[in-house]
Scaffold this motif. Structure first.
Motif, short mmCIF file in Angstrom:
data_model
loop_
_atom_site.label_atom_id
_atom_site.label_comp_id
_atom_site.label_asym_id
_atom_site.label_seq_id
_atom_site.Cartn_x
_atom_site.Cartn_y
_atom_site.Cartn_z
N VAL A 102 0.61 -6.90 13.95
CA VAL A 102 0.39 -6.70 12.95
C VAL A 102 -0.12 -6.41 12.07
N ALA A 103 -1.42 -4.92 12.34
CA ALA A 103 -1.79 -4.71 10.98
C ALA A 103 -1.05 -3.54 10.98
N LEU A 104 0.00 -3.04 11.51
CA LEU A 104 0.91 -2.35 11.14
C LEU A 104 1.79 -3.34 9.72
N ALA A 105 2.18 -4.28 9.75
CA ALA A 105 2.99 -4.70 9.06
C ALA A 105 1.74 -5.36 7.88
N PHE A 106 0.51 -5.87 8.08
CA PHE A 106 0.23 -5.60 6.69
C PHE A 106 -0.62 -4.14 6.19
N GLY A 107 -0.69 -3.19 6.55
CA GLY A 107 -1.33 -2.12 6.25
C GLY A 107 0.12 -1.50 5.71
N LEU A 108 1.34 -1.35 6.08
CA LEU A 108 2.37 -1.19 5.51
C LEU A 108 2.84 -2.40 3.54
N LEU A 109 2.03 -3.34 3.95
CA LEU A 109 1.94 -4.61 3.12
C LEU A 109 0.87 -4.04 1.51
N VAL A 110 0.13 -3.22 1.90
CA VAL A 110 -1.75 -2.89 1.30
C VAL A 110 -0.51 -1.09 0.84
N ALA A 111 0.24 -0.12 1.44
CA ALA A 111 0.74 0.71 0.66
C ALA A 111 1.42 0.31 0.08
N VAL A 112 2.20 -0.90 -0.27
CA VAL A 112 3.04 -1.12 -0.82
C VAL A 112 2.49 -1.29 -2.47
N GLY A 113 1.81 -2.03 -2.32
CA GLY A 113 0.66 -2.86 -3.04
C GLY A 113 1.00 -1.33 -3.83
N GLU A 114 -0.14 -0.43 -3.03
CA GLU A 114 -0.52 0.57 -3.94
C GLU A 114 0.38 1.53 -4.15
N THR A 163 2.97 0.58 -5.98
CA THR A 163 3.49 -0.02 -7.36
C THR A 163 2.93 -0.32 -8.15
N ARG A 164 1.11 0.45 -7.70
CA ARG A 164 0.24 -0.17 -9.22
C ARG A 164 1.09 0.48 -10.55
N TRP A 165 0.19 -0.11 -11.44
CA TRP A 165 -0.08 0.75 -12.32
C TRP A 165 -0.65 0.60 -13.65
N ARG A 166 -1.34 1.91 -14.05
CA ARG A 166 -2.64 1.42 -15.02
C ARG A 166 -1.98 0.04 -16.68
N GLY A 167 -2.64 -0.43 -16.90
CA GLY A 167 -1.92 -1.80 -17.91
C GLY A 167 -3.76 -1.07 -18.50
N PRO A 168 -3.13 -1.54 -19.63
CA PRO A 168 -4.47 -1.61 -20.92
C PRO A 168 -4.93 -2.91 -20.87
N ARG A 169 -6.73 -2.51 -19.77
CA ARG A 169 -7.23 -3.36 -19.64
C ARG A 169 -7.23 -4.88 -18.97
N LEU A 170 -6.34 -4.65 -18.11
CA LEU A 170 -5.83 -5.60 -17.29
C LEU A 170 -6.18 -4.90 -15.83
N ARG A 171 -7.67 -5.68 -15.65
CA ARG A 171 -8.60 -5.70 -14.73
C ARG A 171 -7.66 -4.63 -13.17
N GLU A 172 -6.77 -5.95 -12.72
CA GLU A 172 -6.36 -5.71 -10.83
C GLU A 172 -4.14 -4.99 -12.16
N THR A 173 -4.54 -3.83 -11.33
CA THR A 173 -3.95 -2.76 -11.17
C THR A 173 -2.38 -2.67 -10.30
N ALA A 174 -3.16 -3.48 -9.04
CA ALA A 174 -2.18 -3.47 -7.74
C ALA A 174 -2.44 -4.75 -7.07
N PRO A 175 -1.85 -5.90 -7.52
CA PRO A 175 -2.64 -6.87 -7.10
C PRO A 175 -1.41 -7.41 -5.47
N LEU A 176 -1.06 -6.80 -5.38
CA LEU A 176 0.27 -6.87 -3.83
C LEU A 176 -0.68 -6.22 -2.53
N GLY A 177 -1.72 -4.55 -3.20
CA GLY A 177 -2.44 -4.43 -2.30
C GLY A 177 -3.89 -5.67 -2.10
#
Length: 421
Positions: free
Chosen positions: A44-56, A58-72
């Motif tokens: 379970v820890a590995l699965a959620f860790g992979l999910l957070v890592a994938v979310g990070e 796929t992060r991006w820097r949008g103009p004034r969009l606060r959450e840039t890694a929503p999946l993470g």
């Protein structure tokens, strides 16, 4: 006023160091505790860790969009509020939540660092502290069996309430870090963070709660299924961010027309826009108002394109009031034909009026433009003289509160303006 603790005033920089140090100590302590006690439910820890890592990843820097890694963010919150796996209780606890989230976030940030687009340390600090807050609110109650009486909708409602409370705490933390980093007023920063929650925030909270509920009942296979809607939402937000970026680039290119034609010095519009935004933030303007202010500042001189003879060095602040108003009205007419927000045209048109009759954005553009022109004419040491000249003009030309906000921004010295020439 600086935050206070124990009767001692904490400067913004001290608060900045304190928050980072607290996050570092928290991660270190949780990592040591997890290594000592071992990992509970490793799969379970590995699965959620992979999910957070994938979310990070796929992060991006949008103009004034606060959450840039929503999946993470959703994955971290879901793990913090996870109370079971495929019908069996889990026992991972707060320390393991912090360890998994911090390690996964750091791992997902490595490619960004390698590409030179490193996420700010603030982002990682907020991710760890918000996950820790959610885990502290939920895991001790779950481990002691205090939530056993909650079933069905009541349990789901509890998760949603904890998600909302965590999002509010994250907004407060983000505003505090921004206050410590920039010196801008805390109240407007917090207001903007709370307003931004109406964007992708509800999708993050809902997805995190649904994933925690689904994994508790059906197991880890539910993670990819319930991630899909948030991924689609993220794609939509990225497209929205791309449209906004293209829109701003178009306005910036249009604003450069006066420089290319030789009516204004190179970089003047960009310098005025950057300084206007800093003054606007100091005065507590909201994000939509700051956007209008930025666009108006970029295009404030566009009326000079209608002149037969250019104004020397593009310095309109020294022209007679009637001529300033004529150029401003010409500029507003040009802006209206471009299809830009009509509020931008209004600011451009009214920038030469007496400040008592101006909207606040026009007051800012007028004062900052005059300061930039006079400081440029006076040379490298002309900034204090230009500011003093504006103060002398507060009887009728420049709004006193804007001039004082400009003085505060210049005193902080944290603004990097585009170079001239």
């Amino acid at each position: 006023m600086s935050p206070r603790r124990g009767g001692v005033s904490l400067r913004p920089s001290s608060l900045f160091v304190l928050v980072r140090a607290s996050a570092g100590l928290l991660v270190t302590g949780c990592l040591a505790g997890t290594l000592r006690s071992g990992t509970a439910e490793p799969s379970v820890a590995l699965a959620f860790g992979l999910l957070v890592a994938v979310g990070e990843l796929t992060r991006w820097r949008g103009p004034r969009l606060r959450e840039t890694a929503p999946l993470g963010a959703a994955g971290a919150l879901a793990y913090a509020l996870l109370g079971g796996h495929a019908g069996q209780p889990t026992h991972h606890g707060v320390a393991q939540v912090v360890t998994v989230v911090s390690a996964a976030s750091a791992l997902g940030s490595v490619p960004h660092i390698a590409c030179g687009t490193s996420p700010t340390l603030d982002h990682l600090v907020r991710r760890v502290l918000t996950a820790a807050f959610a885990a502290v609110c939920f895991q001790p109650l779950y481990d002691r069996g205090l939530l056993d009486a909650l079933v069905g909708p009541a349990y789901a409602l509890l998760l949603l309430m904890l998600m909302a409370l965590t999002a509010l705490c994250d907004a407060v933390l983000a505003a505090a870090l921004a206050r410590a980093r920039t010196g801008w007023p805390f109240g407007p920063l917090l207001r903007d963070e709370l307003w931004a929650l109406a964007g992708i925030g509800p999708a993050v909270c809902a997805t995190g709660a649904v994933m925690a509920l689904a994994v508790a009942v059906a197991g880890l296979w539910a993670l990819p299924v319930f991630c899909l809607p948030l991924l689609l939402t993220q794609v939509s937000f990225r497209r929205y961010a791309a449209v906004r970026a293209t829109y701003r680039q178009t306005i910036a290119s249009l604003a450069r027309a006066t420089e290319i034609a030789g009516y204004t010095p190179a970089g003047h519009a960009r310098r005025v826009a950057a300084l206007c935004q800093a003054v606007g933030r100091d005065l507590g303007l909201r994000e939509p108002e700051l956007t209008v202010l930025e666009y108006a500042a970029l295009m404030h001189d566009i009326g000079q394109l209608s002149l037969v003879d250019p104004v020397p060095a593009g310095a309109t602040a020294g022209l007679p009031p009637a001529e300033q108003r004529r150029i401003a009205l010409l500029g507003g007419a040009v802006v209206r034909r471009t299809g830009v927000d009509p509020r931008v045209a209004t600011v451009v048109e009214r920038q030469a009026e007496p400040y008592a009759e101006q909207p606040v954005e026009a007051r800012i553009v007028r004062a900052v433009n005059a300061y930039e022109e006079r400081a440029r004419e006076a040379g490298p040491c002309g900034a204090p003289a230009a500011l003093e000249e504006l103060r002398l003009g507060t009887a009728g030309d420049y709004a006193p509160e804007v001039v004082e906000a400009l003085a505060r921004v210049l005193a902080r010295g944290r603004l990097t303006l585009p170079a001239a020439g």
